[in-house]
Scaffold this active site. Structure first.
Site, mmCIF file in Angstrom:
data_model
loop_
_atom_site.group_PDB
_atom_site.id
_atom_site.type_symbol
_atom_site.label_atom_id
_atom_site.label_comp_id
_atom_site.label_asym_id
_atom_site.label_seq_id
_atom_site.Cartn_x
_atom_site.Cartn_y
_atom_site.Cartn_z
ATOM 1 N N GLN A 169 0.724 -1.268 -0.029
ATOM 2 C CA GLN A 169 0.286 0.005 -0.088
ATOM 3 C C GLN A 169 0.849 1.270 -0.074
ATOM 4 O OE1 GLN A 169 -1.589 -1.251 4.112
ATOM 5 N NE2 GLN A 169 -1.575 1.038 4.571
ATOM 6 N N CYS A 215 -5.060 0.395 3.853
ATOM 7 C CA CYS A 215 -4.927 -1.146 4.421
ATOM 8 C C CYS A 215 -6.312 -1.994 3.942
ATOM 9 C CB CYS A 215 -4.327 -1.326 5.564
ATOM 10 S SG CYS A 215 -5.356 -0.451 6.825
ATOM 11 N N HIS A 231 -5.248 -0.972 11.576
ATOM 12 C CA HIS A 231 -4.819 -1.668 10.511
ATOM 13 C C HIS A 231 -5.527 -2.827 10.388
ATOM 14 C CE1 HIS A 231 -1.818 -2.510 7.538
ATOM 15 N NE2 HIS A 231 -1.376 -3.458 8.008
ATOM 16 N N ASN A 271 0.054 -9.161 5.235
ATOM 17 C CA ASN A 271 0.064 -7.774 5.097
ATOM 18 C C ASN A 271 -0.005 -7.416 3.774
ATOM 19 O OD1 ASN A 271 0.229 -5.608 6.558
ATOM 20 N ND2 ASN A 271 2.166 -5.653 7.512
#
Length: 506
Positions: free
Chosen positions: A112, A118, A424, A447
């Site tokens: 990102q 996110c 997040h 992630n």
């Protein structure tokens, strides 16, 4: 027998006197402790509340007498506590190995970059599993920028609609002031992304690629916020003027304010298309050409909405909902947050609050069913995303041992004091469970910070860290407990204030 006095009865008076003596001694002991406590704790060295030199001298005497503190001073004056005070034992005890993983592995690891997208990356990382499996792709990404564009435009409209709705309130009203603080955040929530998907669909990344400002959004956000705050003042002023004219009905005033709002949004659209590019229309067909995993040419034709519908057939996003763990509030209840959303008139943000064990059970069921899980957490608490590490565990940072301190806030207290919130969103794609109990021990986390972050882009999250810092998991109704589905579908939610921590955008 009636004339004989037992030995126990004959000793009763002596025992009574003994109890009285013990009671007197206990009272004296407590009085002494209370006096000592009063002397040591409640008699400050500084009577006016400032820090006196005698405070500093006392603190220094305590610290300098502790060899552990002296060692900490030697080492930590020259190094970062977050990278120095880490536990080798914890890294060994929490490996990147899992008993159950989603069988199909996607790629590439997404990034990102310098943006707060996110939640959009987590969503598209979940959806691409089905795209890649059906089309037999080696690598694939949905366009996160496509959703980002429509989200930012809709959030601009949402803020201006709220400005019209609350035009009667003063500018320094807490609600008006709060709404103007971070009016078009990059972040979002699950129900907000469902609004975008159902309204605009999806496109592959090559159809709407990254731009400089999608990857580094701060300059664009600053300019848009400046214009939107100016637009809000314009609408408030117009509202005040129109309401002084008694010949206008409330419906006419509302229509005129919305017409003005649409004129103002032209500027927002112009800025966004110049910096992000003109996006595909949700109902306009496109042709996407690609190579499959065998290197063979193929193509897909249809609209963004058709693309979305074609590749979300098994676990439709609109049939998924959020479970949260918020110990401040009652469990097995439905909650929402006032004024939180992106698409005006769209699906509201809804949470079913329940115990952390229920969140974990839903995750395990989903992974075993082959479905990755979108979740929201406070990622920077007791974690390390450094290359080749990627760990989230309560024992990883040794702050308590190094400084002789206790970190004792509960999850509820961290929320109440603004110490923690949902910051997040990521994806859980694997879990390691105990062979005997079936309970989860650790989780595999995908992630969106690139391959250089963590263990080739992945993190490992311990069960204890989950309990303390995971606030939300998104689960399909078919994979949730019937009781929690019933709560979700039950009706009117409890409305939390706009500034509540559960309104944090991941």
């Amino acid at each position: 027998m009636g004339g004989i006095v037992s030995k126990a009865a004959s000793q009763q008076p002596n025992k009574s006197l003994e109890r009285e003596r013990q009671s007197t001694d206990e009272k004296a002991r407590r009085a002494s402790e209370s006096a000592q406590l009063h002397t040591n704790v409640f008699l400050p060295k500084s009577s006016n509340g400032s820090i006196s030199l005698s405070n500093v001298e006392a603190w220094e005497a305590t610290a300098s007498a502790d060899p552990k503190i002296q060692l900490a001073r030697t080492v930590l004056a020259h190094s970062n506590i977050k990278t120095t005070l880490t536990s080798r034992e914890t890294r060994i005890a929490v490996p990147h190995v899992f008993s159950h993983e989603v069988e199909f592995h996607t790629g590439p690891v997404t990034n990102q970059k310098s943006s707060g997208r996110c939640w959009l990356f987590a969503t598209t990382n979940v959806i691409r599993y089905e795209v890649m499996k059906k089309l037999k792709l080696k690598d694939f990404q949905c366009s996160q920028s496509y959703l980002f564009f429509w989200d930012k435009l809709n959030k601009s409209n949402y803020y201006l609609e709220l400005s019209i709705e609350n035009a009667h309130l003063p500018l320094d009203d807490r609600l008006v002031n709060f709404l103007a603080t971070d009016l078009i955040s990059d972040g979002g929530q699950w129900d907000m992304v469902v609004n975008l998907l159902e309204t605009y669909g999806l496109v592959p990344l090559p159809l709407y690629p990254e731009s400089f400002h999608s990857s580094a959004s701060s300059s664009l956000n600053k300019l848009l916020k400046l214009k939107l705050r100016e637009h809000a003042i314009t609408l408030r002023s117009l509202s005040a003027t129109l309401r002084t004219n008694s010949s206008f009905t409330s419906e006419q005033i509302s229509a005129m304010l919305r017409a003005k709002k649409e004129q103002l949004l032209q500027e927002v659209y112009t800025i966004m298309t110049a910096t992000l590019g003109v996006p595909p229309k949700p109902d306009t067909p496109f042709t996407w050409e690609y190579y499959n995993e065998d290197g063979k040419y193929s193509k897909w034709e249809g609209t963004p909405l058709e693309f979305y519908k074609a590749f979300t057939t098994k676990y439709t996003p609109s049939e998924c909902f959020s479970l949260i763990n918020d110990p401040r509030n009652e469990y097995n209840k439905l909650y929402t947050v006032d004024k939180l959303g992106n698409v005006w008139g769209g699906r509201p943000v809804l949470y079913v609050n329940t115990a952390s064990t229920e969140l974990k059970a839903a995750v395990v069921r989903s992974i075993k069913a082959g479905q990755p899980v979108f979740f929201g957490c406070d990622v920077n608490q007791f974690s390390d995303s450094s290359r080749d590490i990627g760990i989230m565990d309560l024992d990883y940072h040794q702050y308590q041992q190094a400084f002789n301190i206790q970190l004792s806030l509960t999850k509820a207290q961290r929320l109440q004091t603004n110490e923690s919130s949902m910051t997040h969103a990521m994806v859980i794609s694997g879990v390691h469970v105990d062979e005997k109990t079936g309970s989860p021990i650790r989780f595999k986390v995908e992630n969106s910070w690139g391959e250089e972050s963590g263990h080739k882009g992945y993190m490992v999250m311990s069960d204890k860290w989950f309990d303390e810092f995971v606030y939300q998991v998104v689960v399909h109704k078919s994979l949730a407990s019937k009781e929690l589905v019933r709560v979700f579908e039950s009706g009117e939610p409890t409305v939390l204030p706009a500034w509540d921590p559960m309104g944090a955008l991941a």
